[in-house]
Design an enzyme around this catalytic site. Sequence first.
Site, mmCIF file in Angstrom:
data_model
loop_
_atom_site.group_PDB
_atom_site.id
_atom_site.type_symbol
_atom_site.label_atom_id
_atom_site.label_comp_id
_atom_site.label_asym_id
_atom_site.label_seq_id
_atom_site.Cartn_x
_atom_site.Cartn_y
_atom_site.Cartn_z
ATOM 1 N N GLY A 21 0.845 -1.203 0.000
ATOM 2 C CA GLY A 21 0.000 0.000 0.000
ATOM 3 C C GLY A 21 0.877 1.249 0.000
ATOM 4 O O GLY A 21 0.685 2.167 -0.810
ATOM 5 N N HIS A 22 1.874 1.278 0.890
ATOM 6 C CA HIS A 22 2.794 2.425 0.918
ATOM 7 C C HIS A 22 3.529 2.547 -0.416
ATOM 8 O O HIS A 22 3.743 3.650 -0.926
ATOM 9 C CB HIS A 22 3.854 2.244 2.019
ATOM 10 C CG HIS A 22 3.307 2.280 3.408
ATOM 11 N ND1 HIS A 22 3.335 1.186 4.251
ATOM 12 C CD2 HIS A 22 2.744 3.276 4.116
ATOM 13 C CE1 HIS A 22 2.815 1.520 5.408
ATOM 14 N NE2 HIS A 22 2.439 2.767 5.361
ATOM 15 N N GLN A 75 -0.722 10.447 18.269
ATOM 16 C CA GLN A 75 -1.971 9.984 17.669
ATOM 17 C C GLN A 75 -2.437 8.648 18.244
ATOM 18 O O GLN A 75 -3.408 8.072 17.758
ATOM 19 C CB GLN A 75 -1.868 9.942 16.137
ATOM 20 C CG GLN A 75 -0.945 8.873 15.568
ATOM 21 C CD GLN A 75 -0.758 9.050 14.061
ATOM 22 O OE1 GLN A 75 -0.072 9.953 13.602
ATOM 23 N NE2 GLN A 75 -1.384 8.192 13.272
HETATM 24 O O1 PAF Z 1 -1.411 7.262 8.018
HETATM 25 C C1 PAF Z 1 -0.390 7.260 8.740
HETATM 26 O O2 PAF Z 1 0.492 6.420 8.614
HETATM 27 C C2 PAF Z 1 -0.237 8.344 9.799
HETATM 28 O O3 PAF Z 1 -1.463 8.675 10.362
HETATM 29 C C3 PAF Z 1 0.489 9.604 9.288
HETATM 30 C C4 PAF Z 1 -0.301 10.303 8.197
HETATM 31 C C5 PAF Z 1 1.862 9.225 8.755
HETATM 32 C C6 PAF Z 1 0.672 10.599 10.426
HETATM 33 O O4 PAF Z 1 1.416 10.057 11.466
#
Ligand code: PAF
Length: 285
Positions: free
Chosen positions: A40-41, A65
């Site tokens: 996905g990345h 987060q």
């Molecule tokens: O989607 C993610 O992997 C994370 O929420 C992000 C956008 C890198 C922020 O830490």
Amino acid sequence: MAKTIATARTLAELRGHLAKWRKAGETVALVPTMGALHDGHLSLIELARRSADRVVVSIFVNPTQFGPREDFRTYPRDEAGDVDKLGKAGADLIFMPDVVEMYPAGFSTTVKICDLTNDLCGAARPNHFDGVATVVTKLLIQCDPDYAVFGEKDYQQLLAVRRLVRDLDIPVEILSAPIMREPDGLAFSSRNVKLTPAQRKSAPVLYQTLSEIARDLESGKGCDATLVKARFKLEAAGFRVDYVSVRHPETLKTLEGPVRQARVLAAAYLGQTRLIDNVPVPLKD
Ligand code: PAF
């Protein structure tokens, strides 16, 4: 052939690379990630490569987060594997700051997006989107990219980031890429490695269920009945459902009146592992 990829661990190093590229008139795309990279990345990086001359991938497991009882400590980390994959994927730079570089002592600013984030994932993870908004804002200011790429898998996050950029006049174009899936339909996620073999077998039921909801809605069936059936199917497969919901694809509000498009979104746990997924639904008037 894989190239040796440069790594910046400090803001000063990052800005050194960016300054050279900017001087040469090159455009930059940023792909923010928390590492443990998967296909996905890699699809986000591919889109970044097609869009800009230079690609920066940030890897930072952002503590702000995660809630106090969430999986910050056990979130998958694989620095060596990530460096290898990014070299092969043709990224130009990895920005890999540590927590003190991102949040030095005395750090006391939070970015809060008031709309779009209270519901769905925001309801179960109260400060999650504040943490995402704060770190994404920092990354965008640090990199000052022409483009930043986010996946549709974190659909609520994608809409929230678009809103953030618009509200704060951050001069970047947000690009999005569709969800990449395993052959059995499971959306790629860094957390998939945490599933036991038995949970991994059940996991594709999430996508199957969302696809069934989409088919039901497309064929004109009522929303409430299909959602009840979906919850039952997920629970029967061993999921603890956080939410499964049909929403407006831009506002994420519950549907009212005739709409041509909707998004079905779900979050559900298998054991301790929280999976999210979503699918688009074209609707008849
Ligand atoms: O989607 C993610 O992997 C994370 O929420 C992000 C956008 C890198 C922020 O830490």
